[in-house]
Design an enzyme around this catalytic site. Structure first.
Site, short mmCIF file in Angstrom:
data_model
loop_
_atom_site.label_atom_id
_atom_site.label_comp_id
_atom_site.label_asym_id
_atom_site.label_seq_id
_atom_site.Cartn_x
_atom_site.Cartn_y
_atom_site.Cartn_z
N ASP A 94 4.17 1.94 1.67
CA ASP A 94 4.62 1.44 0.36
C ASP A 94 3.39 0.99 -0.40
O ASP A 94 2.90 -0.13 -0.25
CB ASP A 94 5.61 0.29 0.56
CG ASP A 94 6.41 0.01 -0.70
OD1 ASP A 94 6.03 0.54 -1.78
OD2 ASP A 94 7.40 -0.74 -0.62
N VAL A 95 2.88 1.90 -1.25
CA VAL A 95 1.60 1.66 -1.90
C VAL A 95 1.73 1.81 -3.42
O VAL A 95 0.83 1.44 -4.16
CB VAL A 95 0.55 2.60 -1.24
CG1 VAL A 95 0.77 4.04 -1.64
CG2 VAL A 95 -0.87 2.17 -1.46
N LYS A 96 2.84 2.37 -3.86
CA LYS A 96 3.22 2.47 -5.29
C LYS A 96 2.08 2.87 -6.19
O LYS A 96 1.83 2.23 -7.22
CB LYS A 96 3.83 1.15 -5.76
CG LYS A 96 5.15 0.81 -5.05
CD LYS A 96 5.85 -0.36 -5.69
CE LYS A 96 7.08 -0.79 -4.93
NZ LYS A 96 6.81 -1.44 -3.64
N ARG A 97 1.40 3.96 -5.84
CA ARG A 97 0.30 4.44 -6.67
C ARG A 97 0.84 5.31 -7.81
O ARG A 97 1.94 5.85 -7.73
CB ARG A 97 -0.69 5.26 -5.83
CG ARG A 97 -1.42 4.45 -4.78
CD ARG A 97 -2.27 3.36 -5.42
NE ARG A 97 -3.18 2.77 -4.46
CZ ARG A 97 -3.09 1.53 -3.97
NH1 ARG A 97 -2.11 0.74 -4.34
NH2 ARG A 97 -3.99 1.08 -3.12
#
Ligand SMILES: O=c1ccn([C@@H]2O[C@H](COP(=O)(O)O)[C@@H](O)[C@H]2O)c(=O)[nH]1
Length: 276
Positions: A94-97
């Site tokens: 979960d890094v939401k780039r």
């Protein structure tokens, strides 16, 4: 090469429809009697992996809680990803780039290329620079058998101000995201490799998820107030593709391995009943 959609479908069939988040909040480290430093982070993540990576379909490390310790925290994230995979869980980072062109391609290389020590089975991305700007991530996922989960209708109360806004064609921003992802997934069997993030807290919003043909990650359960009973109102006929996700609800049962496993069993029972 197996696609992410195929691997996720098999993992859910074998282990059940559940994603457990690894979110080493400072408050949780303290509750577990761990110091708020890299050694506490390492112990926390290793304990969660030992407790559940051999039994849940997906583990979702929240990158921010590792990054806050700088390069040593990222090293713990690398070990967490590796250990989770070795124990048989799929890893959704979960890094939401979200960025443009070659920068997005570099993010894709960092998280989806097997040459990278951060390579995960799938990542989360933000579509608010335009879904098309995410093409490098979709291409990398296709090339390496990875998955990408695109934020559509998030679980936080601030989301609707942007996501429910109506564009020139009369569709909401979120519905445009949903429709673009549906097009890419069309025809994939048993499941496309592009997923959407749709919060369990959002209620019935009138968005049409019926053509997505990909996994629908549902955060917001437990600590944010969402319950398994809320899933039917949010997902309607698309319930069969929902991957419920819990972080604090499970993690707060630690540090006992047995208690973490019991909490995981409890939430899995709850979502199995709700998903039918
Ligand atoms: O819409 C979204 C997208 C992502 N998240 C992430 O999921 C977990 C939720 O943690 P809980 O402890 O189960 O509340 C966290 O990592 C968020 O960044 C989300 O909550 N909502």
């Amino acid at each position: 090469m197996e696609t992410f959609g195929e691997r996720l479908h098999a993992a859910v069939a074998e282990r059940g429809p559940l994603c457990v988040g690894i979110d080493p909040h400072a408050a949780l480290l303290s509750r577990w009697g761990l110091p708020d430093d890299v050694s506490g982070l390492e112990r926390f993540a290793r304990t969660v992996v030992e407790a559940v990576a051999d039994r849940v379909a997906v583990l979702k490390p929240q990158s921010a809680f590792f990054e806050r310790f700088g390069s040593r925290g990222v090293a713990v994230l690398e070990s967490t990803i590796r250990q989770s995979k070795e124990a048989g869980a799929l890893v959704l980072l979960d890094v939401k780039r979200g960025d443009i062109g070659s920068t997005m391609a570099a993010y894709a290389d960092a998280y989806l290329n097997p040459a990278s020590t951060l390579c995960s089975d799938a990542i989360t991305v933000s579509p608010y620079l335009g879904v098309g700007s995410l093409a490098p991530a979709f291409e990398s996922a296709a090339a390496h058998g990875g998955g990408v989960f695109v934020l559509a209708l998030t679980s936080n109360p601030e989301g609707p101000a942007v996501q429910h806004a109506v564009g020139a064609g009369g569709r909401t921003v979120a519905q445009t995201v949903i429709d673009e992802i549906s097009q890419v997934n069309a025809g994939a069997r048993p499941l496309g490799s592009l997923g959407l993030v749709v919060g369990a807290t959002i209620g019935e919003t009138g968005h049409d998820l019926s053509a997505v043909n990909g996994p629908l990650l549902a955060p917001g359960l437990g600590a944010q107030g969402g319950t398994p009973d809320d899933l039917r109102a949010v997902f309607g006929e698309s319930l069969h593709n929902v991957l419920p996700s819990y972080s604090r609800e499970v993690l707060s049962a630690g540090p006992s391995i047995a208690d973490l496993r019991a909490a995981t069993e409890r939430v899995l029972d709850g979502v199995r009943t709700a998903l039918g």
